[in-house]
Design a protein around this motif. Structure first.
Motif, PDB file in Angstrom:
ATOM      1  N   LEU A  61       0.859  -1.183   0.000  1.00 34.31           N
ATOM      2  CA  LEU A  61       0.000   0.000   0.000  1.00 34.31           C
ATOM      3  C   LEU A  61       0.897   1.236   0.000  1.00 34.31           C
ATOM      4  O   LEU A  61       1.860   1.302   0.764  1.00 34.31           O
ATOM      5  CB  LEU A  61      -0.897   0.005   1.247  1.00 34.31           C
ATOM      6  N   THR A  62       0.595   2.189  -0.853  1.00 34.46           N
ATOM      7  CA  THR A  62       1.381   3.423  -0.921  1.00 34.46           C
ATOM      8  C   THR A  62       0.529   4.603  -0.468  1.00 34.46           C
ATOM      9  O   THR A  62      -0.602   4.771  -0.927  1.00 34.46           O
ATOM     10  CB  THR A  62       1.889   3.679  -2.357  1.00 34.46           C
ATOM     11  N   VAL A  63       1.082   5.403   0.430  1.00 35.21           N
ATOM     12  CA  VAL A  63       0.436   6.625   0.894  1.00 35.21           C
ATOM     13  C   VAL A  63       1.074   7.792   0.139  1.00 35.21           C
ATOM     14  O   VAL A  63       2.276   8.029   0.264  1.00 35.21           O
ATOM     15  CB  VAL A  63       0.612   6.823   2.412  1.00 35.21           C
ATOM     16  N   GLY A  85      -0.910   0.223   8.649  1.00 40.60           N
ATOM     17  CA  GLY A  85      -0.702  -1.177   8.297  1.00 40.60           C
ATOM     18  C   GLY A  85      -1.105  -2.159   9.376  1.00 40.60           C
ATOM     19  O   GLY A  85      -1.611  -3.247   9.088  1.00 40.60           O
ATOM     20  N   LYS A  86      -0.920  -1.776  10.628  1.00 35.30           N
ATOM     21  CA  LYS A  86      -1.237  -2.694  11.730  1.00 35.30           C
ATOM     22  C   LYS A  86      -2.736  -2.912  11.900  1.00 35.30           C
ATOM     23  O   LYS A  86      -3.159  -3.839  12.578  1.00 35.30           O
ATOM     24  CB  LYS A  86      -0.627  -2.173  13.035  1.00 35.30           C
ATOM     25  N   THR A 315     -12.563   0.774   7.607  1.00 34.80           N
ATOM     26  CA  THR A 315     -12.517   0.184   8.949  1.00 34.80           C
ATOM     27  C   THR A 315     -11.136   0.353   9.568  1.00 34.80           C
ATOM     28  O   THR A 315     -11.003   0.709  10.747  1.00 34.80           O
ATOM     29  CB  THR A 315     -12.876  -1.312   8.882  1.00 34.80           C
ATOM     30  N   ALA A 316     -10.100   0.121   8.765  1.00 35.60           N
ATOM     31  CA  ALA A 316      -8.724   0.246   9.263  1.00 35.60           C
ATOM     32  C   ALA A 316      -8.431   1.690   9.674  1.00 35.60           C
ATOM     33  O   ALA A 316      -7.811   1.938  10.723  1.00 35.60           O
ATOM     34  CB  ALA A 316      -7.737  -0.210   8.194  1.00 35.60           C
ATOM     35  N   PHE A 317      -8.865   2.656   8.862  1.00 32.50           N
ATOM     36  CA  PHE A 317      -8.618   4.067   9.167  1.00 32.50           C
ATOM     37  C   PHE A 317      -9.333   4.467  10.450  1.00 32.50           C
ATOM     38  O   PHE A 317      -8.755   5.162  11.307  1.00 32.50           O
ATOM     39  CB  PHE A 317      -9.074   4.945   8.007  1.00 32.50           C
TER      40      PHE A 317
END
Length: 373
Positions: A61-63, A85-86, A315-317
């Protein structure tokens, strides 16, 4: 037997076919069949159901940062890159990428037209970019971005170097000044021009071309420019001695209000316009452009991103924002933590575009669209 596929084969497979001269029936593929990244992901999503963990396992994944390094845009993106990422099942590798240009519009355009829709890229929006399509033809529409949320919405303002001789708004009205900025459409240009236009200031000149906040800070310190537009937390985080030692003076603030000892007596553009020009075109222009600052340091997926990916990343955010450790990490970098939800982001953008009536857009256009030479 032959396996059917939901996508046209031409969209999925990339190969050349060689027909030997000695036979019409034998086909020899002289290149290894290669699945493109997007096609492979599309096949994965359309085949047997996979878990979120299986989907992101082994992926990268690239930010994307909509500016150069050295400023707080990079800080917020780095915080997300190091932490999100976690919270993503499958624990993908997370990288960071800077894409400066056109005040953040280059990044937004790339995300809207080039970035894959399958979850490999997220980006932070640069304030100013959201409302630019109101007055210029752009190849993106922020209303269609897959918003994930924002760690903060921040107050910004104009800060002038102590040797400039400009310490107050009255000084700014009456003395010549230069402002460092990255591009014509960047927030570093838009808001100083808005201040000049609405308050009748005509002695300010904006110097364009600086690649990010770090370069602008150096320009101010070297006195290449007398000052710059910046977020309050941007000054406190990247140049923590500037305000306490009075190396810069806050001249005027705008956007969400944040109390700080160093700016408590600094005038706020929104307050000035509400008091001195209520209901005026200038106040309406401020209402539209302040949309960018209200949305804040918001992150998003490309428009049209796969719904499953939107759910996984959303959900991750949310989990990252809700984690007390992430808040500690943000504050430890000297920047603000004042989250903005996806629902609130969409509400602000909808209201901002609704306020942009034809007469307001017509008034904004000369200020925001660069005149052709």
């Amino acid at each position: 037997g032959v396996q059917t596929c939901a996508l046209p084969i031409s969209k999925v497979l990339n190969f050349d076919i060689y027909y030997p001269p000695d036979t019409e029936r034998t086909l020899i593929m002289i290149k290894t069949i290669k699945l493109t990244v997007a096609a492979a992901a599309a096949l994965t999503l359309m085949s047997a159901p996979v878990t979120a963990k299986e989907y992101y396992a082994g992926k990268t994944l690239t930010v994307q940062v909509p500016s150069g390094s050295g400023g707080t845009y990079h800080v917020y993106c780095q915080l997300v890159q190091r932490n999100i990422g976690k919270y993503i099942p499958g624990k993908p590798r997370v990288l960071i990428q800077n894409m400066p240009g056109a005040g953040g519009a280059k990044s937004a355009t790339w995300m809207a037209n080039v970035a894959p829709k399958t979850g490999e890229y997220i980006a932070m929006v640069a304030p100013g970019v959201i409302t630019t399509p109101l007055v210029r033809k752009m190849r993106y529409d922020a209303r269609k971005f897959g918003w994930l949320g924002a760690p903060a919405a921040r107050m910004a303002g104009i800060f002038m170097w102590h040797t400039s001789g400009i310490k107050t708004l009255e000084d700014f009205r009456n003395k010549k000044s230069t402002i460092a900025s990255s591009g014509f459409a960047s927030s570093g240009s838009i808001y100083p021009r808005l201040v000049a236009h609405t308050l009748g200031i005509n002695k300010m000149k904006i110097i364009l071309g600086y690649k990010g906040g770090g370069a602008m800070n150096l320009a101010v310190e070297k006195q290449e420019a007398a000052g710059r537009n910046n977020f309050l937390s941007g000054v406190l985080a990247k140049r923590p001695t500037w305000l306490p030692k009075k190396l810069v003076y806050p001249i005027i603030m705008y956007g969400p209000k944040t109390f700080n000892e160093h700016t408590k007596n600094t005038p706020h553009l929104g307050d000035i316009l509400a008091k001195e020009q209520p209901g005026s075109m200038n106040e309406k222009m401020y209402t539209v452009l302040s949309t960018n600052l209200k949305v804040g340091q918001a992150f998003y997926l490309p428009p049209g991103a796969n719904k499953n990916v939107m759910k996984i990343m959303g959900t991750a955010f949310d989990k990252m924002i809700a984690d007390p450790q992430f808040k500690k990490n943000v504050l430890a970098r000297g920047v603000e933590f004042d989250p903005v939800s996806v629902a609130t982001i969409n509400k602000y953008i909808k209201a901002g575009f609704k306020a942009a009536t034809p007469d307001v857009v017509a008034a904004l256009k000369p200020m925001l669209v660069k005149k052709k030479k």
